[in-house]
Every structure is written in structure tokens, then in C-alpha cells.
Design a protein around this motif. Structure first.
Motif, PDB file in Angstrom:
ATOM      1  N   SER A 211      -2.106   1.966  13.084  1.00 50.37           N
ATOM      2  CA  SER A 211      -2.073   2.450  11.702  1.00 50.37           C
ATOM      3  C   SER A 211      -2.472   3.911  11.597  1.00 50.37           C
ATOM      4  CB  SER A 211      -3.001   1.593  10.841  1.00 50.37           C
ATOM      5  OG  SER A 211      -4.292   1.492  11.419  1.00 50.37           O
ATOM      6  N   SER A 217       3.609   7.542   7.410  1.00 54.46           N
ATOM      7  CA  SER A 217       3.550   6.529   8.480  1.00 54.46           C
ATOM      8  C   SER A 217       3.304   5.142   7.900  1.00 54.46           C
ATOM      9  CB  SER A 217       2.437   6.872   9.475  1.00 54.46           C
ATOM     10  OG  SER A 217       1.162   6.708   8.880  1.00 54.46           O
ATOM     11  N   GLN A 219       0.661   3.366   7.154  1.00 53.66           N
ATOM     12  CA  GLN A 219      -0.347   2.560   7.852  1.00 53.66           C
ATOM     13  C   GLN A 219       0.223   1.830   9.074  1.00 53.66           C
ATOM     14  OE1 GLN A 219      -0.206   2.069   4.124  1.00 53.66           O
ATOM     15  NE2 GLN A 219      -1.358   3.967   4.323  1.00 53.66           N
ATOM     16  N   ASP A 241      -1.744  -2.691  15.086  1.00 47.65           N
ATOM     17  CA  ASP A 241      -3.154  -2.710  15.514  1.00 47.65           C
ATOM     18  C   ASP A 241      -3.546  -3.963  16.291  1.00 47.65           C
ATOM     19  OD1 ASP A 241      -3.650  -0.217  14.394  1.00 47.65           O
ATOM     20  OD2 ASP A 241      -4.389  -1.041  12.493  1.00 47.65           O
TER      21      ASP A 241
END
Length: 272
Positions: A211, A217, A219, A241
Motif C-alpha cells: 500500500s 496508487s 493504497q 500487503d
């Protein structure tokens, strides 16, 4: 096969299965298959610990930290550890670890990976080489979560940090890190590093979008879409993530490859 009706306690389950085998009602193979799905153990009124997940999937249950109190996390980890399993909790902040350590003084903690663990009673060591590569320093928490999870699960891990595409010469000068059986590539921003690595490597690449990045982007959504649309073949993508998930997937690939090699070895020997 009709499985025996049993209560969810390890000792009672094992006793009934052994009696069924001794009386000829179950074969040893049928008993093992039944035992894979037994038992679970209640922890207070808030959890049911799955002690046999490693029998079914090869890896023990892990504890997702957010949303649980430190006391709940500590109790679940304690129950897992008592059965000899690795007791691993993910996404544990330092303040939560401090409270867990009050109940479990022997607990280990990595502030970078945000992992908290009690080692298994008997350490495992699987063959195969895994490399974890991160694009930037800001990606390190996710990359280290993947690397440490894999190490705690019994795999050899090499780390290569801060070799993103903005300075691609850093990756090219460390090409030895690409000589692995599985690669985990962790990148935020536009997520291009996974495609570059997959175009250079001859092994599976597991891409982990992070993120990290500016507003557009979203996140980690931009990196996720880049990785999903990679023109390089052999790239699998996990969630944003999700370093833990990438490590478990890499471990499954290594374990299955070793199991296949073991099954093929006698047939090859016969031909010789």
C-alpha cells in the motif's frame, strides 16, 4: 467411511480412533484421514483452535492480531504452543506485544515484521531455497513478514532489499538472489519490479503489492493491477500487503515440489 462421533478434545479423539483401528473398524489409513479433521479446542468463549491444520495443509494455524485483545491473542498462542506447534501471531504492534509478553514472557517479537511467535517444540527444516526481494525500504515491513514467516515455517530464506526499478542496476548487480526455487517480490508504487524479476528468473514468482505510494496508487490497488497484468509469465499475485500469505504459498510450492521428487525417485531408480 463413517467417522467416529467424538468430542473436540485431542486425547479423547485419539483414544477412540486407536480403539477403532484395534477393533478392525478402521484401517490405519482411514484413521489418519479422520484424524486430519479432528480436533479443535475451545479457548474461552471466543475461539476454537484448529490443532490439526498442519496435518491437513502442512502449516499450523496462525493468529490474525487486529481485532483481538492482547489477552485473547496470548491465550490462543499458548494453546497452540502446548501442542508443539509454531504459535504465530501477525500484525502485532509493539504495545500489543508488551501486553502479550506479560502473560507469555518467552514470546519472540519482530517489530519490523510485526510478528509475535513461540517456536515449535521440534524445529523443521525443508529443502529448497526461497528469496524475498523488496523494491523499496518502505516495503520492508511486508517483505520481512514474508521472509520471517517462511523461516519460522522451516525454509531457507535469502533477503534482497531496496532494488526497485527506479535504480534497476541494483537488482542486476545482485542477480545471484534470483537463483532460487521460489521468489517473493514485494513492491508498492506502480509494482513493476515483479514483472522485471519474472523476466529474469526461471522459477515461480509470487508478487506482493504493498500500500506504499502517492494518492493515485490507491493504497496498493495500482501495484496490484500492474502485477495482475504482468506480461511476464509465471507470476502469481497475492493480496495487498499480504506477506504472510505469500510465504505460505511459497512454502506450499517448495513442499509439493519435494513431495513430487520423492514420489518420482523410486520410479527413476527402477529404470536405472
Amino acid at each position: 467411511m463413517n467417522e467416529p462421533s467424538i468430542s473436540p478434545t485431542s486425547e479423547h479423539a485419539l483414544q477412540e480412533l486407536l480403539q477403532a483401528v484395534a477393533q478392525g473398524r478402521l484401517s490405519p489409513e482411514q484413521a489418519l484421514q479422520a484424524y486430519r479433521f479432528l480436533p479443535f479446542e475451545p479457548v474461552g468463549d471466543f475461539a476454537r483452535v484448529d490443532h490439526h491444520r498442519s496435518l491437513r495443509t502442512g502449516f499450523p494455524e496462525a493468529v490474525w492480531g487486529p481485532g483481538k485483545t492482547p489477552e485473547q491473542i496470548a491465550q490462543i498462542m499458548e494453546q497452540l504452543h502446548q501442542q508443539g506447534s509454531l504459535a504465530l501471531a501477525t500484525r502485532i504492534e509493539a504495545s500489543v506485544h508488551a501486553q502479550i509478553a506479560q502473560r507469555l514472557p518467552q514470546v519472540h517479537y519482530s517489530p519490523m515484521a510485526r510478528l509475535c511467535w513461540l517456536p515449535r517444540t521440534q524445529e523443521l527444516a525443508y529443502p529448497g531455497q526461497l528469496s524475498v526481494i523488496s523494491a523499496g525500504t518502505a516495503d520492508l515491513p511486508v517483505a520481512e513478514e514474508a521472509a520471517l514467516t517462511a523461516e519460522l515455517s522451516g525454509f531457507q530464506v535469502k533477503r534482497l532489499w531496496d532494488v526497485g526499478v527506479a535504480g534497476i542496476h541494483r537488482l542486476l548487480q545482485n542477480r545471484q538472489a534470483l537463483q532460487a526455487d521460489v521468489l517473493i517480490v514485494v513492491a508498492g508504487m506502480e509494482g513493476a519490479l515483479a514483472s522485471v524479476v519474472a523476466g529474469l528468473a526461471n522459477c515461480p514468482v509470487i508478487a506482493v503489492p504493498t500500500s506504499i505510494g502517492y494518492g493515485a496508487s490507491f493504497q496498493g490497488l495500482a501495484a496490484l493491477l500492474t502485477m495482475l497484468n504482468s506480461c511476464a509469465a509465471g507470476v502469481g499475485v497475492v493480496n495487498i500487503d499480504n506477506g504472510f500469505g505469500a510465504a505460505i504459498l511459497a512454502g506450499q510450492i517448495l513442499r509439493c515440489g519435494q513431495q513430487m521428487a520423492t514420489r518420482l525417485r523410486p520410479a527413476t531408480a527402477d529404470k536405472d
